[in-house]
Write a protein that holds these residues in place. Structure first.
Motif, PDB file in Angstrom:
ATOM      1  N   TRP A   6     -13.219   3.023  43.875  1.00  0.00           N
ATOM      2  CA  TRP A   6     -13.416   1.863  44.055  1.00  0.00           C
ATOM      3  C   TRP A   6     -12.111   1.021  42.570  1.00  0.00           C
ATOM      4  O   TRP A   6     -12.741   0.721  42.083  1.00  0.00           O
ATOM      5  CB  TRP A   6     -14.726   1.352  44.374  1.00  0.00           C
ATOM      6  CG  TRP A   6     -14.789  -0.409  44.484  1.00  0.00           C
ATOM      7  CD1 TRP A   6     -14.891  -0.735  46.599  1.00  0.00           C
ATOM      8  CD2 TRP A   6     -14.870  -1.475  44.117  1.00  0.00           C
ATOM      9  NE1 TRP A   6     -15.213  -1.846  46.061  1.00  0.00           N
ATOM     10  CE2 TRP A   6     -14.692  -2.416  45.614  1.00  0.00           C
ATOM     11  CE3 TRP A   6     -14.972  -1.651  43.265  1.00  0.00           C
ATOM     12  CZ2 TRP A   6     -15.099  -3.791  44.715  1.00  0.00           C
ATOM     13  CZ3 TRP A   6     -14.939  -3.184  42.806  1.00  0.00           C
ATOM     14  CH2 TRP A   6     -15.161  -3.958  43.614  1.00  0.00           C
ATOM     15  N   ALA A   8     -10.858  -3.139  41.938  1.00  0.00           N
ATOM     16  CA  ALA A   8     -10.675  -4.747  42.418  1.00  0.00           C
ATOM     17  C   ALA A   8      -9.424  -4.779  41.826  1.00  0.00           C
ATOM     18  O   ALA A   8      -9.908  -4.969  40.056  1.00  0.00           O
ATOM     19  CB  ALA A   8     -12.013  -5.868  42.259  1.00  0.00           C
ATOM     20  N   ASN A  63      -5.821  -4.424  51.474  1.00  0.00           N
ATOM     21  CA  ASN A  63      -6.910  -4.207  51.050  1.00  0.00           C
ATOM     22  C   ASN A  63      -7.381  -3.077  52.344  1.00  0.00           C
ATOM     23  O   ASN A  63      -7.913  -3.491  53.396  1.00  0.00           O
ATOM     24  CB  ASN A  63      -8.162  -5.156  51.337  1.00  0.00           C
ATOM     25  CG  ASN A  63      -7.680  -6.626  50.863  1.00  0.00           C
ATOM     26  OD1 ASN A  63      -7.020  -5.860  49.633  1.00  0.00           O
ATOM     27  ND2 ASN A  63      -8.894  -6.978  50.298  1.00  0.00           N
ATOM     28  N   THR A  82     -10.826   3.122  47.406  1.00  0.00           N
ATOM     29  CA  THR A  82     -11.014   1.580  48.243  1.00  0.00           C
ATOM     30  C   THR A  82     -10.490   0.424  47.463  1.00  0.00           C
ATOM     31  O   THR A  82     -10.574   0.328  46.207  1.00  0.00           O
ATOM     32  CB  THR A  82     -11.951   1.327  48.634  1.00  0.00           C
ATOM     33  OG1 THR A  82     -13.349   2.667  49.048  1.00  0.00           O
ATOM     34  CG2 THR A  82     -12.035  -0.094  48.886  1.00  0.00           C
ATOM     35  N   ASN A  84     -10.019  -3.691  46.692  1.00  0.00           N
ATOM     36  CA  ASN A  84      -9.824  -5.001  46.936  1.00  0.00           C
ATOM     37  C   ASN A  84      -9.252  -5.735  46.767  1.00  0.00           C
ATOM     38  O   ASN A  84      -9.050  -5.720  44.990  1.00  0.00           O
ATOM     39  CB  ASN A  84     -11.409  -5.362  47.056  1.00  0.00           C
ATOM     40  CG  ASN A  84     -12.268  -3.754  47.845  1.00  0.00           C
ATOM     41  OD1 ASN A  84     -12.310  -3.939  48.618  1.00  0.00           O
ATOM     42  ND2 ASN A  84     -12.624  -2.599  47.209  1.00  0.00           N
ATOM     43  N   TYR A  86      -8.754  -9.849  45.435  1.00  0.00           N
ATOM     44  CA  TYR A  86      -9.344 -10.922  45.246  1.00  0.00           C
ATOM     45  C   TYR A  86      -8.154 -12.095  44.546  1.00  0.00           C
ATOM     46  O   TYR A  86      -7.518 -11.886  44.638  1.00  0.00           O
ATOM     47  CB  TYR A  86     -10.920 -10.919  44.565  1.00  0.00           C
ATOM     48  CG  TYR A  86     -10.117 -10.730  43.186  1.00  0.00           C
ATOM     49  CD1 TYR A  86     -10.936 -12.116  41.854  1.00  0.00           C
ATOM     50  CD2 TYR A  86     -10.546  -9.423  42.907  1.00  0.00           C
ATOM     51  CE1 TYR A  86     -10.437 -11.267  41.130  1.00  0.00           C
ATOM     52  CE2 TYR A  86     -10.487  -9.435  41.730  1.00  0.00           C
ATOM     53  CZ  TYR A  86     -10.495 -10.482  40.510  1.00  0.00           C
ATOM     54  OH  TYR A  86      -9.844 -10.157  39.224  1.00  0.00           O
ATOM     55  N   CYS A 141     -15.805 -12.184  55.825  1.00  0.00           N
ATOM     56  CA  CYS A 141     -14.970 -11.570  55.635  1.00  0.00           C
ATOM     57  C   CYS A 141     -13.896 -12.043  56.239  1.00  0.00           C
ATOM     58  O   CYS A 141     -14.122 -11.439  57.348  1.00  0.00           O
ATOM     59  CB  CYS A 141     -15.525 -10.430  55.300  1.00  0.00           C
ATOM     60  SG  CYS A 141     -15.708  -9.809  53.608  1.00  0.00           S
ATOM     61  N   LEU A 173     -18.004  -9.050  43.433  1.00  0.00           N
ATOM     62  CA  LEU A 173     -17.428  -7.991  44.159  1.00  0.00           C
ATOM     63  C   LEU A 173     -17.809  -6.234  43.133  1.00  0.00           C
ATOM     64  O   LEU A 173     -17.659  -6.632  42.471  1.00  0.00           O
ATOM     65  CB  LEU A 173     -15.810  -8.011  44.074  1.00  0.00           C
ATOM     66  CG  LEU A 173     -15.516  -8.961  44.520  1.00  0.00           C
ATOM     67  CD1 LEU A 173     -13.693  -9.227  44.448  1.00  0.00           C
ATOM     68  CD2 LEU A 173     -16.478  -9.287  46.329  1.00  0.00           C
TER      69      LEU A 173
END
Length: 262
Positions: A6, A8, A63, A82, A84, A86, A141, A173
């Motif tokens: 994961w 971000a 994303n 994953t 993500n 922002y 979201c 997040l």
């Protein structure tokens, strides 16, 4: 697979996903895909034991869950990550309606151009104490930037003049499989309240007294409290307006005569 499962990353930044194979002496192969079966996009660079997928610039369209499939001869493995992105570039903006003591008013906090909405919280504070709060959850979201708004309705008093109001914007997040956030950012803005207060405690004084001998000088002072500072006007027998600044008081009348009776 690097980064971990994961990640971000701020919108606009580049991101490189690296898939590495070790301990394989047979023929090596790599492929990239996404769980929604769409093209992974980006640019792929492959060496003998590693494949790099570059996403640049990162934004909401990236994303997704990315899959790296590896073959060592006929043996296959896969890893997922994953991504993500922002957007949280600016401080919140505070504004207010006209603040008149005793009349309804509002203070508003706006946080422009943020993404994703879920994970954001806005708090309005007055003198360090919370007065309003709103959190945007998973159902909020959306895959586009929006402006978040939080308002506080109240009736200001004279005691609110000079109070410090703050808006705190927080973004958290994290990997839903983990309990702790992976990314947490705080931004805030502050301002002092300026409450308009009607004049009160108005007094007028005459020195040395209201009754004096002819030829004596007289000083007239008028005081009043309010926000902003009140304008002061003097009238003689209801006629003739004289507007004075506080620094121009007291008003001195030299050698009072009969014509000054009023």
């Amino acid at each position: 697979l690097s980064p971990s499962a994961w990640v971000a990353v701020p919108s606009g930044d580049p991101l490189v996903l690296s898939c590495t194979m070790t301990g394989c002496t047979a023929n090596k192969q790599f492929t990239w895909s996404r769980t929604d079966d769409s093209s992974p996009g980006g640019a792929t660079i492959k060496t003998d034991a590693q494949s790099n997928l570059t996403l640049s610039p990162v934004g909401p369209v990236w994303n997704r869950v990315y899959i790296c499939r590896l073959w060592c001869g006929a043996a296959e493995q896969q890893r997922k990550v994953t991504v993500n992105s922002y957007t949280f570039l600016r401080d919140p903006v505070l504004s207010s309606t006209l603040l008149l003591a005793g009349s309804p008013a509002s203070v508003t906090c706006e946080l422009p151009g943020v993404f994703p909405l879920c994970g954001f919280t806005l708090r309005l504070m007055k003198n360090g104490e919370p007065v309003e709060e709103k959190a945007w959850k998973d159902e909020d979201c959306e895959e586009e930037e929006k402006t978040l708004t939080l308002a506080h309705q109240f009736v200001p008093s004279r005691e609110d003049h000079g109070a410090e109001v703050a808006c705190v914007a927080e973004m958290s997040l994290g990997d839903p499989r983990e309990k702790s956030e992976s990314v947490r950012i705080l931004r805030n803005s502050t301002q002092k309240l300026s409450v308009h207060c009607a004049p009160r405690n108005t007094t007028i004084t005459i020195a040395p007294s209201e009754t004096v001998r002819k030829g004596v000088s007289v000083s007239i002072s008028c005081t009043s409290s309010g926000v902003p500072d009140p304008r002061i006007t003097l009238r003689r027998n209801g006629l003739g307006v004289m507007e004075l600044l506080p620094k121009e008081l007291p008003l001195t009348i030299h050698e009072v005569g009969e014509d000054r009776k009023s």
